[in-house]
Scaffold this motif. Structure first.
Motif, PDB file in Angstrom:
ATOM      1  N   VAL A 233      -4.767  10.963   6.390  1.00  0.00           N
ATOM      2  CA  VAL A 233      -3.813  11.401   5.370  1.00  0.00           C
ATOM      3  C   VAL A 233      -2.817  10.275   5.062  1.00  0.00           C
ATOM      4  N   ALA A 234      -2.315   9.620   6.115  1.00  0.00           N
ATOM      5  CA  ALA A 234      -1.352   8.526   5.906  1.00  0.00           C
ATOM      6  C   ALA A 234      -2.017   7.350   5.198  1.00  0.00           C
ATOM      7  N   ALA A 235      -3.270   7.065   5.571  1.00  0.00           N
ATOM      8  CA  ALA A 235      -3.985   5.953   4.933  1.00  0.00           C
ATOM      9  C   ALA A 235      -4.223   6.260   3.454  1.00  0.00           C
ATOM     10  N   VAL A 236      -4.699   7.466   3.156  1.00  0.00           N
ATOM     11  CA  VAL A 236      -5.000   7.841   1.766  1.00  0.00           C
ATOM     12  C   VAL A 236      -3.720   7.831   0.921  1.00  0.00           C
ATOM     13  N   GLY A 237      -2.651   8.417   1.448  1.00  0.00           N
ATOM     14  CA  GLY A 237      -1.397   8.501   0.688  1.00  0.00           C
ATOM     15  C   GLY A 237      -0.819   7.130   0.377  1.00  0.00           C
ATOM     16  N   SER A 238      -0.806   6.249   1.378  1.00  0.00           N
ATOM     17  CA  SER A 238      -0.220   4.920   1.144  1.00  0.00           C
ATOM     18  C   SER A 238      -1.124   4.085   0.235  1.00  0.00           C
ATOM     19  N   TYR A 239      -2.433   4.257   0.394  1.00  0.00           N
ATOM     20  CA  TYR A 239      -3.400   3.478  -0.398  1.00  0.00           C
ATOM     21  C   TYR A 239      -3.328   3.849  -1.879  1.00  0.00           C
ATOM     22  N   LEU A 240      -3.379   5.145  -2.159  1.00  0.00           N
ATOM     23  CA  LEU A 240      -3.392   5.563  -3.562  1.00  0.00           C
ATOM     24  C   LEU A 240      -2.041   5.308  -4.227  1.00  0.00           C
ATOM     25  N   ASP A 241      -0.963   5.416  -3.461  1.00  0.00           N
ATOM     26  CA  ASP A 241       0.353   5.105  -4.027  1.00  0.00           C
ATOM     27  C   ASP A 241       0.404   3.638  -4.452  1.00  0.00           C
ATOM     28  N   ALA A 242      -0.126   2.756  -3.589  1.00  0.00           N
ATOM     29  CA  ALA A 242      -0.119   1.321  -3.914  1.00  0.00           C
ATOM     30  C   ALA A 242      -1.038   1.030  -5.098  1.00  0.00           C
ATOM     31  N   ARG A 243      -2.240   1.586  -5.067  1.00  0.00           N
ATOM     32  CA  ARG A 243      -3.197   1.294  -6.146  1.00  0.00           C
ATOM     33  C   ARG A 243      -2.727   1.855  -7.483  1.00  0.00           C
ATOM     34  N   ALA A 244      -2.101   3.040  -7.449  1.00  0.00           N
ATOM     35  CA  ALA A 244      -1.616   3.647  -8.702  1.00  0.00           C
ATOM     36  C   ALA A 244      -0.536   2.771  -9.338  1.00  0.00           C
ATOM     37  N   ALA A 245       0.185   2.009  -8.498  1.00  0.00           N
ATOM     38  CA  ALA A 245       1.241   1.137  -9.023  1.00  0.00           C
ATOM     39  C   ALA A 245       0.692  -0.255  -9.347  1.00  0.00           C
ATOM     40  N   GLY A 246      -0.629  -0.442  -9.200  1.00  0.00           N
ATOM     41  CA  GLY A 246      -1.218  -1.765  -9.414  1.00  0.00           C
ATOM     42  C   GLY A 246      -0.794  -2.732  -8.325  1.00  0.00           C
ATOM     43  N   GLY A 247      -0.416  -2.187  -7.178  1.00  0.00           N
ATOM     44  CA  GLY A 247       0.119  -3.037  -6.119  1.00  0.00           C
ATOM     45  C   GLY A 247      -0.884  -3.357  -5.030  1.00  0.00           C
ATOM     46  N   GLU A 248      -0.381  -3.947  -3.981  1.00  0.00           N
ATOM     47  CA  GLU A 248      -1.241  -4.360  -2.858  1.00  0.00           C
ATOM     48  C   GLU A 248      -1.093  -3.388  -1.698  1.00  0.00           C
ATOM     49  N   TRP A 249      -2.096  -3.379  -0.834  1.00  0.00           N
ATOM     50  CA  TRP A 249      -2.105  -2.487   0.334  1.00  0.00           C
ATOM     51  C   TRP A 249      -2.587  -3.284   1.535  1.00  0.00           C
ATOM     52  N   LEU A 250      -1.745  -3.350   2.539  1.00  0.00           N
ATOM     53  CA  LEU A 250      -2.034  -4.172   3.721  1.00  0.00           C
ATOM     54  C   LEU A 250      -2.303  -3.280   4.930  1.00  0.00           C
ATOM     55  N   VAL A 251      -3.052  -3.815   5.847  1.00  0.00           N
ATOM     56  CA  VAL A 251      -3.274  -3.102   7.116  1.00  0.00           C
ATOM     57  C   VAL A 251      -2.640  -3.922   8.238  1.00  0.00           C
ATOM     58  N   ARG A 252      -1.863  -3.235   9.063  1.00  0.00           N
ATOM     59  CA  ARG A 252      -1.220  -3.907  10.207  1.00  0.00           C
ATOM     60  C   ARG A 252      -1.575  -3.143  11.478  1.00  0.00           C
TER      61      ARG A 252
ATOM     62  N   PHE B 103     -11.905   2.078   2.174  1.00  0.00           N
ATOM     63  CA  PHE B 103     -10.605   1.430   1.924  1.00  0.00           C
ATOM     64  C   PHE B 103     -10.803  -0.073   1.765  1.00  0.00           C
ATOM     65  N   GLU B 104     -10.062  -0.663   0.848  1.00  0.00           N
ATOM     66  CA  GLU B 104     -10.118  -2.115   0.666  1.00  0.00           C
ATOM     67  C   GLU B 104      -8.711  -2.660   0.808  1.00  0.00           C
ATOM     68  N   TRP B 105      -8.473  -3.451   1.844  1.00  0.00           N
ATOM     69  CA  TRP B 105      -7.110  -3.952   2.059  1.00  0.00           C
ATOM     70  C   TRP B 105      -6.981  -5.383   1.584  1.00  0.00           C
ATOM     71  N   ASP B 106      -5.743  -5.755   1.292  1.00  0.00           N
ATOM     72  CA  ASP B 106      -5.456  -7.093   0.775  1.00  0.00           C
ATOM     73  C   ASP B 106      -5.053  -8.006   1.927  1.00  0.00           C
ATOM     74  N   GLY B 107      -5.651  -9.174   1.955  1.00  0.00           N
ATOM     75  CA  GLY B 107      -5.268 -10.179   2.948  1.00  0.00           C
ATOM     76  C   GLY B 107      -5.748  -9.820   4.337  1.00  0.00           C
ATOM     77  N   PRO B 108      -5.488 -10.726   5.284  1.00  0.00           N
ATOM     78  CA  PRO B 108      -5.928 -10.485   6.661  1.00  0.00           C
ATOM     79  C   PRO B 108      -5.097  -9.386   7.332  1.00  0.00           C
ATOM     80  N   VAL B 109      -5.691  -8.755   8.330  1.00  0.00           N
ATOM     81  CA  VAL B 109      -4.970  -7.745   9.110  1.00  0.00           C
ATOM     82  C   VAL B 109      -3.947  -8.463   9.988  1.00  0.00           C
ATOM     83  N   LEU B 110      -2.717  -7.960  10.023  1.00  0.00           N
ATOM     84  CA  LEU B 110      -1.688  -8.548  10.887  1.00  0.00           C
ATOM     85  C   LEU B 110      -1.670  -7.792  12.211  1.00  0.00           C
ATOM     86  N   TYR B 111      -1.755  -8.529  13.307  1.00  0.00           N
ATOM     87  CA  TYR B 111      -1.711  -7.925  14.652  1.00  0.00           C
ATOM     88  C   TYR B 111      -0.329  -8.159  15.243  1.00  0.00           C
TER      89      TYR B 111
END
Ligand code: GLU
Length: 302
Positions: A23-42, A68-76
């Motif tokens: 739910v958290a992944a879907v909500g943050s992802y679609l919010d970012a994509r709807a704004a034409g923005g980026e979505w990162l995974v940490r 899911f398609e994330w932008d840039g490398p995953v930050l650890y």
């Protein structure tokens, strides 16, 4: 100024993803994509004793299978210890962080009130300096006698009085590990996150994070706290409550369930659709305004 909308998903690799994390992944992802923005995974693997071998890779694999398609490398976070240490130094130099010698038991014995998230309000014992003959165990951040308020995009106006409700909170723990509150704030700034969308279980942490941002001279992102999925006993789905891991072979239907959970008007025809078809609908049909304005919703699939 942050020009681009940037969101993120920040799982802790303490086990496989479950419906609540989806739910958290879907909500943050679609919010970012709807704004034409980026979505990162940490990957929030700073709390090393809680990490489970293979969980981080398993989480990324699951995100991939779920489309899911994330932008840039995953930050650890485990690679970011120097940045957390530098932030703590900055706070020490500014006189905002102080060493604390108290043991858990001493705090429990002297604290009279319970903090917002079930912990103990720190009574301020070491605020004015370590008691004679004692060495510091942890580092804490001073809070002040004022209310920290913010407008959550879903849950509305929130306010907390940090001194009364939380007390000076831990930045570096007695075991030497940096606390989630410090790591998350340093990394949201480092990754230029403009919009945080996550579960409402973190609502009560947000004023602490805003206070830390102010102390470190960071900008405050916008916040949206999604309802969390709870079981019939009212407990948040989590590893502790034995939530079922997401099933790769049922990815499309679990995505549909997450969208329905978030109040989306998913058409009947999507039952039986592929992952690609679900996302194609979601990208067009997503409505942030439809997300229920509640901190928790029972999710009890049959
Ligand atoms: N790592 C945290 C968790 O899995 C989430 C942190 C956040 O989104 O700020 O609960």
């Amino acid at each position: 100024m942050k020009l681009t909308h940037r969101g993120r998903f920040a799982p802790s690799p303490s086990g496989p993803l479950h419906f609540g994390s989806l739910v958290a992944a879907v909500g943050s992802y679609l919010d970012a994509r709807a704004a034409g923005g980026e979505w990162l995974v940490r990957m929030e693997d700073v709390d090393t004793p809680r990490n489970v071998a293979g969980a981080a890779d398993g989480i990324l694999k699951t995100l991939e299978v779920f489309g899911f398609e994330w932008d840039g490398p995953v930050l650890y976070q485990s690679a970011r210890i120097d940045a957390y240490a530098a932030a703590l130094e900055q706070l020490k130099r500014a006189g905002l962080a102080y060493g604390c010698a108290c043991s858990r038991k001493e705090i429990a014995d002297s604290a009279t009130r319970h903090a917002v998230d079930g912990g103990l309000t720190y009574p301020g014992t070491c605020r004015a300096g370590l008691p004679a003959g004692r060495a510091e165990r942890a580092w804490r951040l001073r809070v002040t006698d004022e209310e920290i308020a913010f407008d959550d995009r879903i849950q509305g106006r929130q306010a907390q009085h940090l001194e009364r409700d939380v007390g000076d909170f831990v930045l570096r723990r007695a075991d030497g590990l940096f606390a989630y509150q410090l790591a998350v704030v340093v990394d949201d700034e480092f990754q230029n996150i403009s919009s945080i969308v996550r579960g409402a279980d973190l609502l009560a942490s947000t004023p602490r994070q805003i206070w830390l941002q102010r102390c470190l001279n960071f900008a405050t992102p916008s916040y949206a706290h999604l309802p969390v999925a709870a079981n019939l006993a009212g407990e948040k789905l989590s590893k502790q409550t034995k939530a079922m891991p997401l099933r790769a072979e049922a990815a499309a239907s679990e995505l549909v369930q997450a969208l329905v959970f978030l109040g989306q008007a998913v058409p009947r025809e999507l039952a039986g659709a592929t992952v690609g078809e679900v996302w194609a609908w979601a990208r067009e049909g997503w409505s942030f305004a439809a997300i229920p304005r509640r901190p928790a919703i029972v999710f009890a699939p049959d």
